[in-house]
Design an enzyme around this catalytic site. Structure first.
Site, PDB file in Angstrom:
ATOM      1  N   GLY A  85       3.613   0.066  -1.693  1.00 50.39           N
ATOM      2  CA  GLY A  85       4.813   0.750  -2.164  1.00 50.39           C
ATOM      3  C   GLY A  85       4.628   2.245  -2.353  1.00 50.39           C
TER       4      GLY A  85
ATOM      5  N   GLY B 155      -2.492   1.364   9.173  1.00 51.04           N
ATOM      6  CA  GLY B 155      -2.727   2.776   9.460  1.00 51.04           C
ATOM      7  C   GLY B 155      -4.203   3.069   9.677  1.00 51.04           C
ATOM      8  CE  LYS B 156      -5.938   4.759  15.877  1.00 54.70           C
ATOM      9  NZ  LYS B 156      -6.041   5.744  16.984  1.00 54.70           N
ATOM     10  CE  LYS B 157      -4.959   8.984   3.723  1.00 54.52           C
ATOM     11  NZ  LYS B 157      -5.097   8.048   2.653  1.00 54.52           N
ATOM     12  CG  ASP B 158      -6.079   3.125   4.077  1.00 51.66           C
ATOM     13  OD1 ASP B 158      -6.644   3.535   3.060  1.00 51.66           O
ATOM     14  OD2 ASP B 158      -4.857   3.301   4.280  1.00 51.66           O
TER      15      ASP B 158
ATOM     16  CG  LEU C 131       2.338  12.037   4.713  1.00 47.17           C
ATOM     17  CD1 LEU C 131       3.658  11.446   5.188  1.00 47.17           C
ATOM     18  CD2 LEU C 131       2.601  13.159   3.728  1.00 47.17           C
TER      19      LEU C 131
ATOM     20  CD  GLN D 178      -6.461  -1.392   4.153  1.00 46.00           C
ATOM     21  OE1 GLN D 178      -6.678  -1.359   2.951  1.00 46.00           O
ATOM     22  NE2 GLN D 178      -5.314  -0.997   4.671  1.00 46.00           N
TER      23      GLN D 178
ATOM     24  N   GLY E 191       4.234   7.986   6.188  1.00 45.08           N
ATOM     25  CA  GLY E 191       3.147   7.221   6.797  1.00 45.08           C
ATOM     26  C   GLY E 191       3.523   5.747   6.904  1.00 45.08           C
ATOM     27  CG  HIS E 192       3.909   3.435   3.328  1.00 47.77           C
ATOM     28  ND1 HIS E 192       3.974   4.329   2.288  1.00 47.77           N
ATOM     29  CD2 HIS E 192       2.780   2.705   3.118  1.00 47.77           C
ATOM     30  CE1 HIS E 192       2.947   4.150   1.473  1.00 47.77           C
ATOM     31  NE2 HIS E 192       2.200   3.167   1.953  1.00 47.77           N
TER      32      HIS E 192
END
Ligand code: AMP
Length: 275
Positions: free
Chosen positions: A28, A144-147, A181, A150, A33-34
């Protein structure tokens, strides 16, 4: 858009979906990004399910579970406007029982870098992702590649447990000034936000060096540290790994990921570059 809070209702609603289903799990406080994940899911599937669940088991003692930003009303509107079919917003009690069977992150890949800074974090991530994938049985799930770590661990779980979902990696969305973001960016004061830009700047610098032909990871990581020093308050790690998250000494374009984790003020930020 249907809003569901109970697992039994989610299962029944999902089972009534005969077409392809795309799924976007989130915690949330939705941002662009989401939204980029949701839009991609919208384009590639007949039905889109989004979950919003601040998963307690992936927060360590002393982390920001209680103060993690919660924006249910705004998130609902964002999902509605983005054409989400089903929004799943369970309570922790709906997801977890007592004395549960646990999934454990792999001993090496789950306990280096993010896993070393936050031991046990990925156990909680994989536990909740497994539950959410079983509840929603999606054709595709968007991460997302951000994590980065993960994402790689979720891909491994899907392989190791023979899950039927295809994991779709999505590009990192940034503010125009480069800051990746994150729901946690709201914690940053104006001065901290300015200093946090060193993180994306260090990755940009690394990208330029690689473009100019530098391959030695130690030289690239040293240059990154140079950009970060004096700006971030604590540099947790800079690292170069391959797509399987094994440390590399040489950067081969198309095969490496450069990673940064740093604290600015009390806010912990991560970012990376897939080269
Ligand atoms: P979170 O709500 O932080 O758990 O993130 C939910 C999903 O959105 C994860 O797959 C994240 O990797 C992804 N995500 C978060 N921030 C970004 C971003 N800036 N760009 C792309 N994906 C993101």
């Amino acid at each position: 858009m249907r809003i569901v809070r109970e697992c039994a209702e989610l299962i029944a609603t999902r089972d009534a979906m005969e077409e392809s289903v795309g799924f976007v799990p989130t915690m949330g406080a939705l941002h662009e990004g989401h939204l980029s994940l949701i839009r991609r899911a919208r384009e590639e599937n007949d039905r889109v399910i989004v979950s919003i669940f601040v998963n307690p088991t992936q927060f360590l003692e002393g982390e920001d579970l209680e103060k993690y930003p919660r924006k249910e009303e705004a998130d609902r509107k964002i999902c509605e406007l983005a054409g989400v079919d089903l929004l799943f917003m369970p309570t922790p009690e709906a997801i977890y029982g007592a004395d549960e069977l646990r999934i454990e992150a792999p001993k090496v890949r789950g306990y280096i870098l993010e896993g070393a800074s936050r031991p046990g974090h990925f156990d909680g991530v994989l536990q909740v992702v497994m539950k959410l994938l079983n509840l929603t049985r999606p054709d595709r799930a968007y991460f997302g590649k951000k994590d980065a770590q993960q994402l790689v661990l979720v891909e491994q779980m899907v392989r190791n447990y023979f899950l039927r979902t295809r994991i779709v990696p999505c590009e990192i969305v940034r503010d125009p000034d480069g800051l990746a973001l994150s729901s946690r960016n709201v914690y940053l004061s104006p001065d901290e936000r300015r200093r946090a830009l060193a993180i994306s700047r260090s990755l940009k610098r690394a990208g330029k060096l690689i473009q100019s032909g530098v391959r030695e990871a130690s030289a690239i990581l040293e240059a990154m540290r140079g950009v970060l020093e004096g700006e971030v308050d604590e540099l947790e790690y800079v690292a170069a790994v391959d797509r399987e998250f094994r440390p590399v000494e040489r950067i081969e374009p198309g095969e490496a990921i450069l990673l940064v984790a740093a604290r600015v003020g009390t806010t912990r930020l991560i970012d990376n570059l897939w080269v």
